[in-house]
Design a protein around this motif. Structure first.
Motif, PDB file in Angstrom:
ATOM      1  N   MET A   1      60.928 -21.264  16.563  1.00  0.00           N
ATOM      2  CA  MET A   1      60.309 -21.573  15.351  1.00  0.00           C
ATOM      3  C   MET A   1      60.422 -22.911  14.986  1.00  0.00           C
ATOM      4  O   MET A   1      61.653 -23.612  15.255  1.00  0.00           O
ATOM      5  N   LEU A   2      59.371 -23.432  14.247  1.00  0.00           N
ATOM      6  CA  LEU A   2      59.024 -24.826  14.147  1.00  0.00           C
ATOM      7  C   LEU A   2      59.806 -25.245  12.729  1.00  0.00           C
ATOM      8  O   LEU A   2      59.689 -24.591  11.851  1.00  0.00           O
ATOM      9  N   SER A   3      60.416 -26.394  12.699  1.00  0.00           N
ATOM     10  CA  SER A   3      61.080 -26.966  11.389  1.00  0.00           C
ATOM     11  C   SER A   3      59.601 -27.335  10.601  1.00  0.00           C
ATOM     12  O   SER A   3      58.473 -27.342  11.087  1.00  0.00           O
ATOM     13  N   SER A   4      59.704 -27.523   9.497  1.00  0.00           N
ATOM     14  CA  SER A   4      58.557 -27.936   8.426  1.00  0.00           C
ATOM     15  C   SER A   4      58.116 -29.168   8.892  1.00  0.00           C
ATOM     16  O   SER A   4      56.660 -29.422   8.571  1.00  0.00           O
ATOM     17  N   ASN A   5      58.563 -29.916   9.574  1.00  0.00           N
ATOM     18  CA  ASN A   5      57.802 -31.285   9.845  1.00  0.00           C
ATOM     19  C   ASN A   5      57.649 -31.403  11.397  1.00  0.00           C
ATOM     20  O   ASN A   5      56.864 -32.261  11.798  1.00  0.00           O
ATOM     21  N   GLU A   6      57.871 -30.383  12.241  1.00  0.00           N
ATOM     22  CA  GLU A   6      57.319 -30.213  13.669  1.00  0.00           C
ATOM     23  C   GLU A   6      55.825 -29.888  13.721  1.00  0.00           C
ATOM     24  O   GLU A   6      55.322 -29.011  13.048  1.00  0.00           O
ATOM     25  N   ALA A   7      55.149 -30.648  14.474  1.00  0.00           N
ATOM     26  CA  ALA A   7      53.417 -30.392  14.688  1.00  0.00           C
ATOM     27  C   ALA A   7      53.382 -29.553  15.830  1.00  0.00           C
ATOM     28  O   ALA A   7      54.193 -29.911  17.041  1.00  0.00           O
ATOM     29  N   CYS A   8      52.356 -28.913  16.029  1.00  0.00           N
ATOM     30  CA  CYS A   8      51.849 -28.316  17.306  1.00  0.00           C
ATOM     31  C   CYS A   8      50.606 -28.844  17.552  1.00  0.00           C
ATOM     32  O   CYS A   8      49.847 -29.336  16.857  1.00  0.00           O
ATOM     33  N   VAL A   9      50.310 -28.924  18.941  1.00  0.00           N
ATOM     34  CA  VAL A   9      49.326 -29.173  19.420  1.00  0.00           C
ATOM     35  C   VAL A   9      48.580 -28.276  20.315  1.00  0.00           C
ATOM     36  O   VAL A   9      49.004 -27.660  21.060  1.00  0.00           O
ATOM     37  N   GLN A  11      45.094 -26.193  21.956  1.00  0.00           N
ATOM     38  CA  GLN A  11      44.585 -26.568  23.276  1.00  0.00           C
ATOM     39  C   GLN A  11      43.548 -27.638  23.346  1.00  0.00           C
ATOM     40  O   GLN A  11      43.132 -28.233  24.213  1.00  0.00           O
ATOM     41  N   ASP A  12      42.816 -27.669  22.042  1.00  0.00           N
ATOM     42  CA  ASP A  12      41.815 -28.514  21.862  1.00  0.00           C
ATOM     43  C   ASP A  12      42.272 -30.200  21.564  1.00  0.00           C
ATOM     44  O   ASP A  12      41.404 -30.908  21.158  1.00  0.00           O
ATOM     45  N   GLY A  13      43.560 -30.162  21.599  1.00  0.00           N
ATOM     46  CA  GLY A  13      44.161 -31.438  21.371  1.00  0.00           C
ATOM     47  C   GLY A  13      44.414 -31.890  20.016  1.00  0.00           C
ATOM     48  O   GLY A  13      44.940 -32.784  19.658  1.00  0.00           O
ATOM     49  N   TYR A  14      44.124 -31.127  19.062  1.00  0.00           N
ATOM     50  CA  TYR A  14      44.365 -31.204  17.544  1.00  0.00           C
ATOM     51  C   TYR A  14      45.816 -31.007  17.182  1.00  0.00           C
ATOM     52  O   TYR A  14      46.403 -29.866  17.490  1.00  0.00           O
ATOM     53  N   SER A  15      46.306 -31.703  16.357  1.00  0.00           N
ATOM     54  CA  SER A  15      47.763 -31.478  16.010  1.00  0.00           C
ATOM     55  C   SER A  15      47.658 -30.571  14.668  1.00  0.00           C
ATOM     56  O   SER A  15      46.751 -30.828  13.762  1.00  0.00           O
ATOM     57  N   THR A  16      48.633 -29.792  14.547  1.00  0.00           N
ATOM     58  CA  THR A  16      48.533 -28.829  13.198  1.00  0.00           C
ATOM     59  C   THR A  16      49.914 -28.736  12.900  1.00  0.00           C
ATOM     60  O   THR A  16      50.978 -29.037  13.807  1.00  0.00           O
ATOM     61  N   VAL A  17      50.431 -28.275  11.705  1.00  0.00           N
ATOM     62  CA  VAL A  17      51.747 -28.006  11.198  1.00  0.00           C
ATOM     63  C   VAL A  17      51.573 -26.491  10.628  1.00  0.00           C
ATOM     64  O   VAL A  17      50.488 -26.139  10.404  1.00  0.00           O
ATOM     65  N   PRO A  18      52.911 -26.038  10.711  1.00  0.00           N
ATOM     66  CA  PRO A  18      52.735 -24.567   9.992  1.00  0.00           C
ATOM     67  C   PRO A  18      52.318 -24.639   8.601  1.00  0.00           C
ATOM     68  O   PRO A  18      52.470 -25.610   7.898  1.00  0.00           O
ATOM     69  N   LEU A  19      51.548 -23.634   8.262  1.00  0.00           N
ATOM     70  CA  LEU A  19      50.999 -23.702   6.689  1.00  0.00           C
ATOM     71  C   LEU A  19      51.841 -23.058   5.798  1.00  0.00           C
ATOM     72  O   LEU A  19      52.664 -22.217   6.184  1.00  0.00           O
ATOM     73  N   LEU A  20      51.851 -23.825   4.759  1.00  0.00           N
ATOM     74  CA  LEU A  20      52.867 -23.473   3.632  1.00  0.00           C
ATOM     75  C   LEU A  20      52.392 -22.041   2.815  1.00  0.00           C
ATOM     76  O   LEU A  20      52.814 -21.512   2.598  1.00  0.00           O
ATOM     77  N   PHE A  21      50.982 -22.059   2.730  1.00  0.00           N
ATOM     78  CA  PHE A  21      50.466 -20.953   1.957  1.00  0.00           C
ATOM     79  C   PHE A  21      49.282 -20.344   3.048  1.00  0.00           C
ATOM     80  O   PHE A  21      48.616 -21.281   3.584  1.00  0.00           O
ATOM     81  N   THR A  22      49.394 -19.047   3.017  1.00  0.00           N
ATOM     82  CA  THR A  22      48.597 -18.518   4.054  1.00  0.00           C
ATOM     83  C   THR A  22      47.962 -17.153   3.533  1.00  0.00           C
ATOM     84  O   THR A  22      48.380 -16.780   2.496  1.00  0.00           O
ATOM     85  N   THR A  23      46.892 -16.431   4.061  1.00  0.00           N
ATOM     86  CA  THR A  23      46.417 -15.306   3.673  1.00  0.00           C
ATOM     87  C   THR A  23      47.210 -14.226   3.938  1.00  0.00           C
ATOM     88  O   THR A  23      48.274 -14.632   4.716  1.00  0.00           O
ATOM     89  N   THR A  24      47.110 -13.065   3.680  1.00  0.00           N
ATOM     90  CA  THR A  24      47.901 -11.931   4.067  1.00  0.00           C
ATOM     91  C   THR A  24      47.846 -11.659   5.580  1.00  0.00           C
ATOM     92  O   THR A  24      48.881 -11.091   5.821  1.00  0.00           O
ATOM     93  N   ARG A  25      47.117 -12.477   6.240  1.00  0.00           N
ATOM     94  CA  ARG A  25      46.898 -12.128   7.926  1.00  0.00           C
ATOM     95  C   ARG A  25      47.387 -13.441   8.316  1.00  0.00           C
ATOM     96  O   ARG A  25      47.224 -13.581   9.283  1.00  0.00           O
TER      97      ARG A  25
END
Length: 142
Positions: A1-9, A11-25
């Motif tokens: 599991m990622l910490s709140s500050n860890e980014a994911c990269v 396949q298209d090369g974009y960095s993302t971070v875990p979302l704080l608020f999400t849909t039910t899905r």
């Protein structure tokens, strides 16, 4: 599991971070849906007129202007905001950048300091400012 500050990269090369608020899905919330169904009703309930200045996007500008006021670099801010081009960020936020005349004068004064001991004090002050600024960066340990 990622910490709140860890980014994911992805396949298209974009960095993302875990979302704080999400849909039910657990997907990203559509900004228009959030604005219309959550943000604006909350603004109205607080007795504030829903305008462009009180819209959810205003928080993004507040965040950006706060970082610029604290001395954050445009390139870093562009990354935080998800802008591919720091030039775009500069064009949008340049009017919010703090005036640099006083900083320029102080830097020039330090450069030509006569060795009265002020230079060491200025260098220590600059070091402390740098450390304090680093602590504000997302992902920093401070």
């Amino acid at each position: 599991m990622l910490s709140s500050n860890e980014a994911c990269v992805s396949q298209d090369g974009y960095s993302t971070v875990p979302l704080l608020f999400t849909t039910t899905r657990r997907g990203a919330i559509n900004r228009r849906t959030f604005d219309n169904k959550s943000w604006r009703p909350a603004v109205v309930a607080a007795g504030i007129a829903p305008t462009r200045a009180t819209g959810m996007h205003a928080l993004r500008h507040f965040y950006a202007s706060s970082l610029l006021d604290a001395g954050e670099r445009i390139k870093a801010l562009a990354s935080y905001l998800g802008h591919a081009d720091p030039g775009f960020t500069l064009r949008v936020y340049t009017h919010l950048m703090p005036a640099s005349e006083e900083r320029t004068r102080q830097a020039t004064d330090r450069l030509f300091d006569s060795g009265s001991g002020d230079a060491d004090r200025h260098r220590e002050s600059d070091r402390q400012d740098l450390v304090a600024g680093y602590r504000l960066l997302p992902g920093s340990l401070g």
